[in-house]
Design a protein around this motif. Structure first.
Motif, PDB file in Angstrom:
ATOM      1  N   ARG A  77     103.295 -49.531   2.487  1.00 22.45           N
ATOM      2  CA  ARG A  77     104.055 -48.754   3.474  1.00 22.45           C
ATOM      3  C   ARG A  77     103.387 -47.389   3.655  1.00 22.45           C
ATOM      4  N   PHE A  78     102.734 -47.214   4.811  1.00 25.99           N
ATOM      5  CA  PHE A  78     101.991 -45.999   5.118  1.00 25.99           C
ATOM      6  C   PHE A  78     102.865 -45.040   5.920  1.00 25.99           C
ATOM      7  N   THR A  79     102.803 -43.748   5.547  1.00 26.31           N
ATOM      8  CA  THR A  79     103.459 -42.714   6.345  1.00 26.31           C
ATOM      9  C   THR A  79     102.455 -41.601   6.568  1.00 26.31           C
ATOM     10  N   ARG A  80     102.054 -41.434   7.844  1.00 25.33           N
ATOM     11  CA  ARG A  80     101.064 -40.411   8.206  1.00 25.33           C
ATOM     12  C   ARG A  80     101.782 -39.121   8.567  1.00 25.33           C
ATOM     13  N   THR A  81     101.391 -38.028   7.888  1.00 25.73           N
ATOM     14  CA  THR A  81     101.973 -36.716   8.163  1.00 25.73           C
ATOM     15  C   THR A  81     100.929 -35.725   8.665  1.00 25.73           C
ATOM     16  N   THR A  82      99.708 -36.181   8.867  1.00 29.83           N
ATOM     17  CA  THR A  82      98.648 -35.325   9.369  1.00 29.83           C
ATOM     18  C   THR A  82      98.380 -35.640  10.836  1.00 29.83           C
ATOM     19  N   LYS A  83      97.981 -34.627  11.579  1.00 23.86           N
ATOM     20  CA  LYS A  83      97.639 -34.838  12.993  1.00 23.86           C
ATOM     21  C   LYS A  83      96.180 -35.260  13.147  1.00 23.86           C
ATOM     22  N   SER A  84      95.470 -35.428  12.047  1.00 23.48           N
ATOM     23  CA  SER A  84      94.062 -35.811  12.076  1.00 23.48           C
ATOM     24  C   SER A  84      93.862 -37.097  12.873  1.00 23.48           C
ATOM     25  N   GLU A  85      92.975 -37.041  13.869  1.00 19.61           N
ATOM     26  CA  GLU A  85      92.646 -38.227  14.672  1.00 19.61           C
ATOM     27  C   GLU A  85      91.985 -39.302  13.822  1.00 19.61           C
ATOM     28  N   CYS A  86      91.270 -38.893  12.795  1.00 17.84           N
ATOM     29  CA  CYS A  86      90.586 -39.849  11.924  1.00 17.84           C
ATOM     30  C   CYS A  86      91.590 -40.762  11.219  1.00 17.84           C
ATOM     31  N   LEU A  87      92.757 -40.224  10.905  1.00 17.84           N
ATOM     32  CA  LEU A  87      93.746 -40.989  10.147  1.00 17.84           C
ATOM     33  C   LEU A  87      94.846 -41.590  11.023  1.00 17.84           C
ATOM     34  N   LYS A  88      94.594 -41.704  12.320  1.00 23.49           N
ATOM     35  CA  LYS A  88      95.610 -42.270  13.204  1.00 23.49           C
ATOM     36  C   LYS A  88      95.704 -43.789  13.077  1.00 23.49           C
ATOM     37  N   ALA A  89      94.761 -44.388  12.343  1.00 22.65           N
ATOM     38  CA  ALA A  89      94.790 -45.835  12.118  1.00 22.65           C
ATOM     39  C   ALA A  89      94.048 -46.138  10.822  1.00 22.65           C
ATOM     40  N   ILE A  90      94.399 -47.279  10.211  1.00 23.14           N
ATOM     41  CA  ILE A  90      93.750 -47.695   8.964  1.00 23.14           C
ATOM     42  C   ILE A  90      93.127 -49.067   9.141  1.00 23.14           C
ATOM     43  N   ALA A  91      92.235 -49.383   8.211  1.00 22.79           N
ATOM     44  CA  ALA A  91      91.613 -50.706   8.183  1.00 22.79           C
ATOM     45  C   ALA A  91      91.427 -51.134   6.732  1.00 22.79           C
ATOM     46  N   ILE A  92      91.613 -52.415   6.485  1.00 29.00           N
ATOM     47  CA  ILE A  92      91.261 -53.042   5.213  1.00 29.00           C
ATOM     48  C   ILE A  92      90.325 -54.188   5.603  1.00 29.00           C
ATOM     49  N   PRO A  93      89.024 -53.900   5.694  1.00 28.11           N
ATOM     50  CA  PRO A  93      88.070 -54.887   6.217  1.00 28.11           C
ATOM     51  C   PRO A  93      88.093 -56.238   5.506  1.00 28.11           C
ATOM     52  N   ASP A  94      88.225 -56.253   4.174  1.00 27.45           N
ATOM     53  CA  ASP A  94      88.221 -57.523   3.438  1.00 27.45           C
ATOM     54  C   ASP A  94      89.383 -58.436   3.822  1.00 27.45           C
ATOM     55  N   LEU A  95      90.478 -57.844   4.288  1.00 23.09           N
ATOM     56  CA  LEU A  95      91.647 -58.628   4.686  1.00 23.09           C
ATOM     57  C   LEU A  95      91.781 -58.730   6.201  1.00 23.09           C
ATOM     58  N   LYS A  96      90.789 -58.192   6.906  1.00 25.33           N
ATOM     59  CA  LYS A  96      90.783 -58.206   8.373  1.00 25.33           C
ATOM     60  C   LYS A  96      92.047 -57.579   8.952  1.00 25.33           C
ATOM     61  N   ILE A  97      92.440 -56.442   8.362  1.00 21.70           N
ATOM     62  CA  ILE A  97      93.641 -55.732   8.799  1.00 21.70           C
ATOM     63  C   ILE A  97      93.242 -54.427   9.458  1.00 21.70           C
ATOM     64  N   GLU A  98      93.824 -54.169  10.615  1.00 29.09           N
ATOM     65  CA  GLU A  98      93.708 -52.888  11.301  1.00 29.09           C
ATOM     66  C   GLU A  98      95.099 -52.554  11.810  1.00 29.09           C
ATOM     67  N   LYS A  99      95.520 -51.301  11.605  1.00 30.01           N
ATOM     68  CA  LYS A  99      96.883 -50.940  11.993  1.00 30.01           C
ATOM     69  C   LYS A  99      96.918 -49.483  12.435  1.00 30.01           C
ATOM     70  N   ASP A 100      97.590 -49.221  13.562  1.00 30.81           N
ATOM     71  CA  ASP A 100      97.814 -47.850  14.012  1.00 30.81           C
ATOM     72  C   ASP A 100      98.884 -47.211  13.149  1.00 30.81           C
ATOM     73  N   LEU A 101      98.747 -45.888  12.931  1.00 32.11           N
ATOM     74  CA  LEU A 101      99.726 -45.143  12.147  1.00 32.11           C
ATOM     75  C   LEU A 101     100.306 -44.022  12.998  1.00 32.11           C
ATOM     76  N   PRO A 102     101.432 -44.253  13.646  1.00 37.65           N
ATOM     77  CA  PRO A 102     102.058 -43.173  14.405  1.00 37.65           C
ATOM     78  C   PRO A 102     102.492 -42.056  13.451  1.00 37.65           C
ATOM     79  N   LEU A 103     102.472 -40.841  13.934  1.00 35.74           N
ATOM     80  CA  LEU A 103     102.823 -39.672  13.135  1.00 35.74           C
ATOM     81  C   LEU A 103     104.273 -39.746  12.660  1.00 35.74           C
ATOM     82  N   ASN A 104     104.489 -39.500  11.367  1.00 37.15           N
ATOM     83  CA  ASN A 104     105.817 -39.424  10.741  1.00 37.15           C
ATOM     84  C   ASN A 104     106.662 -40.690  10.904  1.00 37.15           C
TER      85      ASN A 104
END
Length: 137
Positions: A77-104
């Protein structure tokens, strides 16, 4: 029931060689019903599945190492609290997962690691990383 769309065109001549055309349209904004506005966020897995909270902030991922058991379903369970554009989405390449992280807004990602070893959890730009360590059950 849809309402007709009203369109008006306006032409302005700025000089004999240049004309500018503007198009203006008006329509009624979409109505939001109270039920639609209050829809609950869908969970990635049943409530009884283990959840690991991961803060995504100016320092990166916290915790920076996540321990999981092989074959055990878990929800990250990810909760993004930074406005950093770099952290607006995550990836777990080995599991082929990519997910956007809306702020808060908590975002749940269900995983069941099938092999032991280390995996990378990273920002979408692959600049900020954490480690997922999968151990035998």
């Amino acid at each position: 029931m849809s309402r007709p769309l009203r369109v008006a065109a306006l032409a302005l001549s700025l000089s004999p060689l240049v004309s500018v055309f503007f198009t203006v349209s008006c329509s009624k904004p979409a109505e939001v019903t109270p039920a639609a506005a209050a829809e609950p966020v869908e969970l990635a897995a049943p409530a009884n599945v283990k959840r690991v909270d991961i803060a995504v902030n100016d320092s990166g991922f916290s915790p920076s190492t996540i321990e999981l058991k092989k074959g055990e379903p878990v929800v990250l369970r990810f909760t993004r609290t930074t406005k950093s554009e770099c952290l607006k989405a995550i990836a777990i390449p080995d599991l082929k997962i990519e997910k956007d992280l809306p702020l808060n807004t908590p975002v749940e990602v269900a995983v069941t690691p099938e092999k032991e070893g280390k995996m990378v959890l990273q920002c979408w730009m692959a600049m900020i990383k954490a480690t997922i360590n999968v151990v035998g059950s």
